[in-house]
Design a protein around this motif. Structure first.
Motif, PDB file in Angstrom:
ATOM      1  N   ASP A 123       0.830  -1.200   0.000  1.00 18.00           N
ATOM      2  CA  ASP A 123       0.000   0.000   0.000  1.00 18.00           C
ATOM      3  C   ASP A 123       0.867   1.253   0.000  1.00 18.00           C
ATOM      4  O   ASP A 123       1.773   1.406   0.826  1.00 18.00           O
ATOM      5  CB  ASP A 123      -0.921  -0.007   1.218  1.00 18.00           C
ATOM      6  CG  ASP A 123      -2.198   0.786   0.990  1.00 18.00           C
ATOM      7  OD1 ASP A 123      -2.434   1.185  -0.169  1.00 18.00           O
ATOM      8  OD2 ASP A 123      -2.947   0.989   1.949  1.00 18.00           O
ATOM      9  N   GLU A 124       0.581   2.159  -0.949  1.00 16.24           N
ATOM     10  CA  GLU A 124       1.317   3.422  -1.099  1.00 16.24           C
ATOM     11  C   GLU A 124       2.815   3.160  -1.180  1.00 16.24           C
ATOM     12  O   GLU A 124       3.621   3.700  -0.415  1.00 16.24           O
ATOM     13  CB  GLU A 124       0.977   4.384   0.041  1.00 16.24           C
ATOM     14  CG  GLU A 124      -0.489   4.812   0.039  1.00 16.24           C
ATOM     15  CD  GLU A 124      -0.768   5.895   1.061  1.00 16.24           C
ATOM     16  OE1 GLU A 124      -0.500   5.674   2.243  1.00 16.24           O
ATOM     17  OE2 GLU A 124      -1.263   6.959   0.649  1.00 16.24           O
ATOM     18  N   ILE A 125       3.190   2.344  -2.150  1.00 18.39           N
ATOM     19  CA  ILE A 125       4.570   1.893  -2.276  1.00 18.39           C
ATOM     20  C   ILE A 125       5.549   3.049  -2.467  1.00 18.39           C
ATOM     21  O   ILE A 125       6.705   2.977  -2.050  1.00 18.39           O
ATOM     22  CB  ILE A 125       4.691   0.883  -3.439  1.00 18.39           C
ATOM     23  CG1 ILE A 125       6.086   0.248  -3.460  1.00 18.39           C
ATOM     24  CG2 ILE A 125       4.348   1.519  -4.764  1.00 18.39           C
ATOM     25  CD1 ILE A 125       6.222  -0.857  -4.479  1.00 18.39           C
ATOM     26  N   ASN A 126       5.103   4.143  -3.076  1.00 16.27           N
ATOM     27  CA  ASN A 126       6.032   5.238  -3.336  1.00 16.27           C
ATOM     28  C   ASN A 126       6.176   6.199  -2.153  1.00 16.27           C
ATOM     29  O   ASN A 126       6.745   7.271  -2.289  1.00 16.27           O
ATOM     30  CB  ASN A 126       5.628   6.016  -4.594  1.00 16.27           C
ATOM     31  CG  ASN A 126       4.233   6.610  -4.510  1.00 16.27           C
ATOM     32  OD1 ASN A 126       3.391   6.141  -3.741  1.00 16.27           O
ATOM     33  ND2 ASN A 126       3.985   7.641  -5.296  1.00 16.27           N
ATOM     34  N   ARG A 127       5.662   5.799  -0.977  1.00 15.34           N
ATOM     35  CA  ARG A 127       5.947   6.586   0.225  1.00 15.34           C
ATOM     36  C   ARG A 127       7.173   6.066   0.962  1.00 15.34           C
ATOM     37  O   ARG A 127       7.645   6.703   1.906  1.00 15.34           O
ATOM     38  CB  ARG A 127       4.732   6.584   1.167  1.00 15.34           C
ATOM     39  CG  ARG A 127       3.560   7.391   0.628  1.00 15.34           C
ATOM     40  CD  ARG A 127       2.561   7.769   1.695  1.00 15.34           C
ATOM     41  NE  ARG A 127       1.483   8.567   1.128  1.00 15.34           N
ATOM     42  CZ  ARG A 127       1.540   9.874   0.919  1.00 15.34           C
ATOM     43  NH1 ARG A 127       2.640  10.534   1.228  1.00 15.34           N
ATOM     44  NH2 ARG A 127       0.509  10.516   0.401  1.00 15.34           N
ATOM     45  N   ALA A 128       7.690   4.897   0.546  1.00 10.77           N
ATOM     46  CA  ALA A 128       8.912   4.362   1.150  1.00 10.77           C
ATOM     47  C   ALA A 128      10.131   4.880   0.384  1.00 10.77           C
ATOM     48  O   ALA A 128      10.036   5.290  -0.782  1.00 10.77           O
ATOM     49  CB  ALA A 128       8.884   2.843   1.147  1.00 10.77           C
ATOM     50  N   SER A 129      11.273   4.820   1.040  1.00  9.72           N
ATOM     51  CA  SER A 129      12.507   5.281   0.406  1.00  9.72           C
ATOM     52  C   SER A 129      12.905   4.350  -0.730  1.00  9.72           C
ATOM     53  O   SER A 129      12.509   3.171  -0.751  1.00  9.72           O
ATOM     54  CB  SER A 129      13.629   5.339   1.445  1.00  9.72           C
ATOM     55  OG  SER A 129      13.957   4.024   1.872  1.00  9.72           O
ATOM     56  N   PRO A 130      13.704   4.841  -1.685  1.00 11.32           N
ATOM     57  CA  PRO A 130      14.167   3.964  -2.773  1.00 11.32           C
ATOM     58  C   PRO A 130      14.906   2.724  -2.258  1.00 11.32           C
ATOM     59  O   PRO A 130      14.818   1.663  -2.880  1.00 11.32           O
ATOM     60  CB  PRO A 130      15.103   4.876  -3.577  1.00 11.32           C
ATOM     61  CG  PRO A 130      14.583   6.256  -3.317  1.00 11.32           C
ATOM     62  CD  PRO A 130      14.096   6.241  -1.896  1.00 11.32           C
TER      63      PRO A 130
END
Length: 330
Positions: A123-130
């Motif tokens: 869920d909301e994968i692009n809220r985690a760091s690269p």
């Protein structure tokens, strides 16, 4: 002569595994549709991704049902399901697992992370760091996790359904090219139509439809369906069409990064799944054309001049599909 069954009539004369795939997928789609209303094309694309043994990226603004779609599909399959809420402080070890030292045995013991499931809702994968996003690279491509030099196989089938908000939203990180390339398809939910939104207001006033959703398939049957899809016939002409279409993205002046060979493999797998859902035992060029946008567009990088002119990757793919000669016959 024996009579013609209803399944045979509705699948254009196909019998056997193809009918089984179409019937099972129909049950799953109907189940998901009880929760995700008015989004039949989106649900179908999710099923195509599942039967292609791929991964799905659902991108749109908050509140349009991205997580609901992922949860509904997961709830429709009697399999292990894990949900990972991606946040800036999420660590790679939270996803893959970590080796912990056991003082009693004086050995390191592997503690599996949330990725060890048949269906993983990211869920909301692009809220985690690269760095945390990259923890999924090996999992999604090789269906395994390597920790401290030891590899651990993941369960099959294995499907990652990730949701993400548009990049202009605050607190998001763009997915790297290698990560996007591992998603078989990308879909945008879009806003529901007026009737579907009105029905949602009535249905969800006092209850959560997800709570009443029961599985209509299990992991073993889904694995059988995936195997049946993989055996569908694909003519040499259609295979060449896939290669030509993928190759055309690398020559387009509007793109600075075209589609990878992995994109061609996944486009063909998705086309097989689409044909099976339609009840056919062979892939047609129309299956490839239908899926070219969802499979290819998110992998492409626009050239600066084209992006500045308002052209999108979806536009480029549509133009390439429209101009590329379509093979005739089977």
């Amino acid at each position: 002569m024996g009579g013609v069954t209803e399944a045979t009539r509705t699948t254009g004369g196909a019998t056997g595994p193809v009918v089984d795939v179409a019937a099972a997928a129909g049950r799953i789609a109907e189940n998901v549709g009880r929760v995700v209303q008015g989004k039949d094309p989106v649900v179908r694309l999710a099923l195509v991704t599942l039967l292609a043994e791929g991964h799905l990226l659902v991108e749109d603004v908050p509140g349009v049902g991205k997580t609901t779609l992922a949860k509904a599909l997961a709830a429709s399959i009697d399999a292990t399901v894990r949900r990972i809420q991606f946040t800036p402080d999420l660590l790679p070890s939270d996803v893959t697992g970590v080796a912990v030292y056991d003082q009693e045995s004086r050995e390191f013991e592997f503690k599996p992370g949330a990725i060890f499931a048949n269906v993983v809702v990211a869920d909301e994968i692009n809220r985690a760091s690269p760095k945390t996003q990259s923890a999924l690279l090996e999992c999604m491509e090789e269906r395994q996790v390597t920790v401290d030099g030891v590899s651990y196989e993941l369960a099959r089938p294995f499907l990652v359904m990730a949701t993400q908000n548009p990049l202009e939203m605050e607190g998001t990180y763009p997915l790297p090219e290698a990560q996007r390339d591992r998603f078989t398809t990308r879909v945008s939910m879009g806003y529901p139509d007026q009737d579907a939104e009105l029905a949602m207001l009535d249905d969800r006033a006092t209850t959560d439809p997800l709570a009443g959703l029961h599985p209509v398939a299990d992991a073993a049957s889904v694995s059988d369906l995936i195997a049946a899809v993989g055996r569908l016939h694909v003519s040499e002409a259609v295979r060449r069409y896939v290669v030509d279409l993928v190759g055309s993205t690398r020559r387009s002046p509007h793109l600075r990064l075209g589609a990878s060979p992995r994109a061609g493999l996944q486009l063909l797998r998705a086309a097989r799944a689409s044909a099976a859902l339609a009840g056919r035992d062979m892939v047609l060029p129309d299956d490839v054309k239908e899926l070219a946008g969802p499979v290819l567009a998110h992998r492409l990088l626009m050239a600066p001049a084209a992006a500045g002119g308002g052209r999108t990757a979806e536009h480029v793919v549509a133009e390439l599909v429209a101009t590329l000669p379509v093979p005739r016959g089977r």
